[in-house]
Each structure stands twice: as structure tokens, then as C-alpha cells.
Design a protein around this motif. Sequence first.
Motif, PDB file in Angstrom:
ATOM      1  N   VAL A   3      -0.307   0.863   6.315  1.00 20.44           N
ATOM      2  CA  VAL A   3      -0.682   2.524   6.188  1.00 20.44           C
ATOM      3  C   VAL A   3       0.272   2.714   5.036  1.00 20.44           C
ATOM      4  CG1 VAL A   3      -0.770   4.553   6.858  1.00 20.44           C
ATOM      5  CG2 VAL A   3      -1.446   2.677   8.348  1.00 20.44           C
ATOM      6  N   LEU A  13      -2.339   4.035  16.357  1.00 20.54           N
ATOM      7  CA  LEU A  13      -2.966   4.717  15.207  1.00 20.54           C
ATOM      8  C   LEU A  13      -4.360   5.394  15.852  1.00 20.54           C
ATOM      9  CD1 LEU A  13      -2.550   3.958  12.203  1.00 20.54           C
ATOM     10  CD2 LEU A  13      -4.133   2.244  12.448  1.00 20.54           C
ATOM     11  N   VAL A  33      -0.511   7.930  12.436  1.00 22.88           N
ATOM     12  CA  VAL A  33       0.345   7.028  12.881  1.00 22.88           C
ATOM     13  C   VAL A  33       1.201   7.647  14.165  1.00 22.88           C
ATOM     14  CG1 VAL A  33       2.140   5.252  12.749  1.00 22.88           C
ATOM     15  CG2 VAL A  33       0.206   5.577  10.914  1.00 22.88           C
ATOM     16  N   VAL A  54      -5.437   8.319   8.249  1.00 21.28           N
ATOM     17  CA  VAL A  54      -5.256   8.069   9.851  1.00 21.28           C
ATOM     18  C   VAL A  54      -3.743   8.744  10.224  1.00 21.28           C
ATOM     19  CG1 VAL A  54      -6.343   5.753  10.265  1.00 21.28           C
ATOM     20  CG2 VAL A  54      -4.019   5.895   9.380  1.00 21.28           C
TER      21      VAL A  54
END
Lengths: 369, 270
Positions: free
Chosen positions: A324, A290, A347, A345
Motif C-alpha cells: 500500500v 485492510l 489500513v 484503501v
Amino acid sequence: MDMRAFLKVEKMSVGYGTTTVLDKLDLGIEKGEFVALLGSSGCGKTTLLRTIAGFAKPFAGSIQVADRDVTQMPPDKRGMALVFQSYALWPHMTVAQNIGYGLKLQKHSRGDIDARVSEMQNLLGLSGLGNRKPGQLSGGQRQRVALGRALAVDPEILLLDEPLSNLDARIRLTVRHEIRSLQKRLGITAIHVTHDREEAMVMADRIVIMNAGRIEQQGSPEEVYNKPATPFVAAFMGAENVLSMQVSVKGEQIELQEGAFNAATVTARAGRRLATGPVELRFRAEAASLTGNGDGAALEPGALELRGQVASVSYPGGHWRHAVRLGKDEILVDADTPFDQGATVKVRIPAQSLFIFNTPEGPAGPHTF
Amino acid sequence: MMARVDFWWLPRAFVLGLLAFVIFGPLTNLVLWTVAEKWYFPHMLPLEYGFSFWQRVFSPRGNAMESLMTSIVIAALTVIASLALAIPAGYALSRLKLPFRGLILLAFLIPQAFPNLPVYVNIARFFYQIGLNGTIAGVVMVHVTHGLVYAVWIATAAFSAVDIDLEEAARSIGAGPFRAFRDVTLPLAAPGLMASAIFVFLESLDEFTGSYFVGAPDVNTLPLLLYTAGSGGNYQIASITALLLLVPSIGFMLVVERFLRADVLSKVGH
């Protein structure tokens, strides 16, 4: 299938009444091998074990041990020994009588039996408990008596039916290793039924993963963990994050087409059997990494990058687990440092951790178990 | 909370007292009769106490001892015959997936369900034709049909309470089916079988109607002796005989609870 296998199950069908549990199943096991039959409850693993032991009769097919057909033999003539999930110790006999019973049946002399029983007790750490009744033992000790009773008759094949499932979590961890090292030391052929993935991984030479009466995949622990052959195996081996995508296969390259949360990504085919079309993509929470949205670190070649929002954060121990959100889907990703809830974010999933499978025709639901 | 006087003890004490009287009243009367030498209306208690009737019952000329022996022999034979049938039947009923299992179990109740008298009259007539009337074998057969319901039901429950894993564990390490049964199943079911034997024994010891029609006058059991003494107005002999019958019943009832464990009891009739 290896034709020289020690235990050979060929085209075996088993069921109860009109229901078929196992259909035309093939399985070969080498001498001295420790094989784990792994699957969720109702997958047929216990039925397979009980059929090998002789407690269930197959409709069709054969079972051979060292080229001797045992399909129609009663359980007591097969040279195997089964350790039961419930241990099934005889409450009216002492520990020594339980362990020595099989030897008594083989008509050994009293002295031989006593010697072998005390040898078994020493081997299993049961010294001094010979005169106790099973009711006076702890769970771990009972488990060992059950094992000793089976090992005392020196079986050609040791069958273990979830023998650790009734033990405390902490004892279970040590007993796993004890059984494994004992099996190696004595060179016994063993078949172990379990629904515990980790147990199968640490104990077995080979894992046979079963689903709905069929063998989904078999191989060494590394193989089934790193190269799952089917979505079911991937999910069972912990790759529970699942995304739907489109791929186009171009020679040795596969292209994951651009979606709402990812850019188009080209990755190596690496031996995957894939066709152009819709796919199911799976990966483990701990395999992904992440990073913050502003992080400009270069993406390693072949890795997939997804953009999403952190929906929640929890700390299961050792690392932070993030849920997420990607549109309607939610995936779990582990990271060493926590990200704020609601943060955008990235991934990243390395190429070798992506498990990609063609979606079967028709509306396929998510593979759950 | 304030302590209050609970007036509920009054009706409770009354009911319990009544219950005790109903149970122990006749028993006290029975015991008194056994030691009464002289007792007639309107006296509340015997006028003279003594053991002369005991001497008469146990004297070589009295037939109480002989009847007691006959009764015990018949009861023992009934137990043996019942268990010989109930052990295989109970094992099969507990282990095999038989169709109509419930009906089969119910069938053993039939001898209890019909009125005894007409059945025994007909049995007596039939036994007379084939020469079984007035023989111990004939009486045993009648008692077996009666006792089988206890024997089979309890034996089935006793075998059902033995986990099949225990038997399979023996099979898996080399015991044949009979060996596994003898070494594992039978010893573990033994307390339950013991309980069923006790029930059959007591049932046989007590049985009157069948013994009367099939056995009398050649086979003289204790209940028949009691009947003769009672109808002849000899309450002392009748009471002593009744007491003799009561002793094994109470004795066995006290121990049967040890053999019949809850896990067996919960399976009776299932």
C-alpha cells in the motif's frame, strides 16, 4: 541480573586483535533453561558462545558456572559441550566411536561406554548405525551424532552453534522439536545460537536478541514478540512496516498527530516509555487489516487508520499481501480477500500492534538488518 | 555436423612418440645393460645376454647389498628426523597466526636454492673438524636439511587440511590439547605426513653430492657405488645399481598419489 544464575557472564569484553566484538556484556542463565541467542550475522552471538565454551579469551570480565570461575579455564575443563554448525564429526571414527570418545576420555570402563553409547543411539534414533562412518550418514543423522557426542558426556551446559542451519528445511522443523523435547526431558541447560527467529521462538524458554555486540532485549518468546523494546527488536521480530510520525504524550494517553495519510489518533500509553516528539512507528503486515474506502465500520478505540492506494498484490499463501502506497512510503498489509491494484484503501492497525519508539536525535536512517 | 578427417593426430602422434622415446629410450638402454654380458661398438644390441653381473652385485663379496642397506638405513633415519621436526613445525605453521609465515616457509627452500657443491664442501670441512665426517649421523644431517622443505611444506598443508572444528570438538568434550592432537589431528593428517615421508625417503635415497663430500669413503651409499662403478667403466654394475634405485622411486610414486589428496595438495606452500 539474577545473582543466583547458574551461568553468569559479567562485564565481559571480547574481541579479536584490536577489534572489540562484545563490550561489557552481562548475561545470566538459570539451570535447566533453554536460551536462544538470536541476531543477524556479525552481531557477536557466535563469539559469545565460543567465549563461554572457552575458545575465545575475554579481555575483561568473568564467566562463572555454579559460582566457579571458569574465565581462564581451557575448554576441556569447563564441563560444557559444544555442537558445531559443521557438526565436526571425526571422519576416521565410527558413529559409536564418535559418541563414545568423551566417555573414553573420562576413563569409563569399556562396558559402561558401550551401554551409554547404545543408550544415546536409541535416544536419538541412531540404532544400528553404530559401525558406520560419518561419511555414510545423511545430514540429519550426522546432526544427531553430533548431538549425541555432546550429550554423552553429560555436560553441565550444552552449547549449540546454529546446529540446524545445514539441514533441509523440512528436517529442520522436526529436529527443532526433537532437540527441544530432549532438552526438557533431560533437564539440560542449553544455549542455542541462531539467526532464525522462528527457530528461536519454538525452541527457547528465553530469547536474547543481540545487535552489534550488545544485548538489545531478552525475554520469553511472547515478550520479545509482543513487546519489543527497541526498533531493532521490532524489525527483527517481523514488524518491518515503518512510518515516521509526531506524538505528544499527555499523561497515560499518547496522541499521534495528524499526518498526510492519517487523522489524529489518541491511544493508550500502555507502559510505553515515550516522550513528545518525532517517533518511528512499526507494525507487522499480518497485524493490520485492510478495508475498502467506502467501508463505514467503526474504528475500534485506539486503532490507527491510514489511507493509501494499493500498489501491488501478491499471494504468498494463506492470505493476500498488498503493498500500500502512502506518498513516498510503501507498507505491506495482509488481507483475506484481494483488493484491486490502484484501489484506495484504509489500513487499520489495532492499538496493541503498534510499536512506537522515539526517534533518536539526529538524522536516523531506517532500521534495517 | 559432417564427420571430418582430423589431421591433427599426425603432429600429436609425433610429439607423443618423441616423448615416449625420450622417457623410455634411456630406460630400455639401462635394462639392456643390466643383462648384457658382452656389448661393444658398433653393435646395436648386446652380443651376449646373462645374469653374471647380477650374481656379482648380489654376491657376498660385492658391496651392492651393503650399500643398499646403508642407503635404506640413512633414508629411514632421515625420514624419522625430518618428521620429528616437520610435525611440530607444520602444526605450528598451519594453526598459529605467525608473522612472516610465508618467509618461514620459504626459508626451508634455502638449502635447495644455493649451489650444492660449495655448501657441501664447507659442511664437509666443518664436519671433519667436529668428527662427523664419514659417519652415518653426518650424512643423515645433510639429507635432513635437504628433505626438510618437502617435509615441512607437505606437513603444513596436511595439518591445514584438517578442519580446526574437528580439534575443537574434541577439546569441548574434555580432551586436552595433546590428546586432541593425538586422537584427531594426527590420524587425519597421517596420509599427508605419509606422503611427505615418502618424498623425504626418495630424496635421501637419491642424494649424491652431500653423501659424497660428507660420507665417502666410509659411508658408501648406493648412488656412490653407482658413481664408482660408472666412472670405472663398469656399465653393468652401474645399470644394476641404477635399477635398484629406480624400483623404490617408481613404487612409492605409484602409491604417493593415494596419500596426497587434492585438499592437501591445494594447500602446499600456503
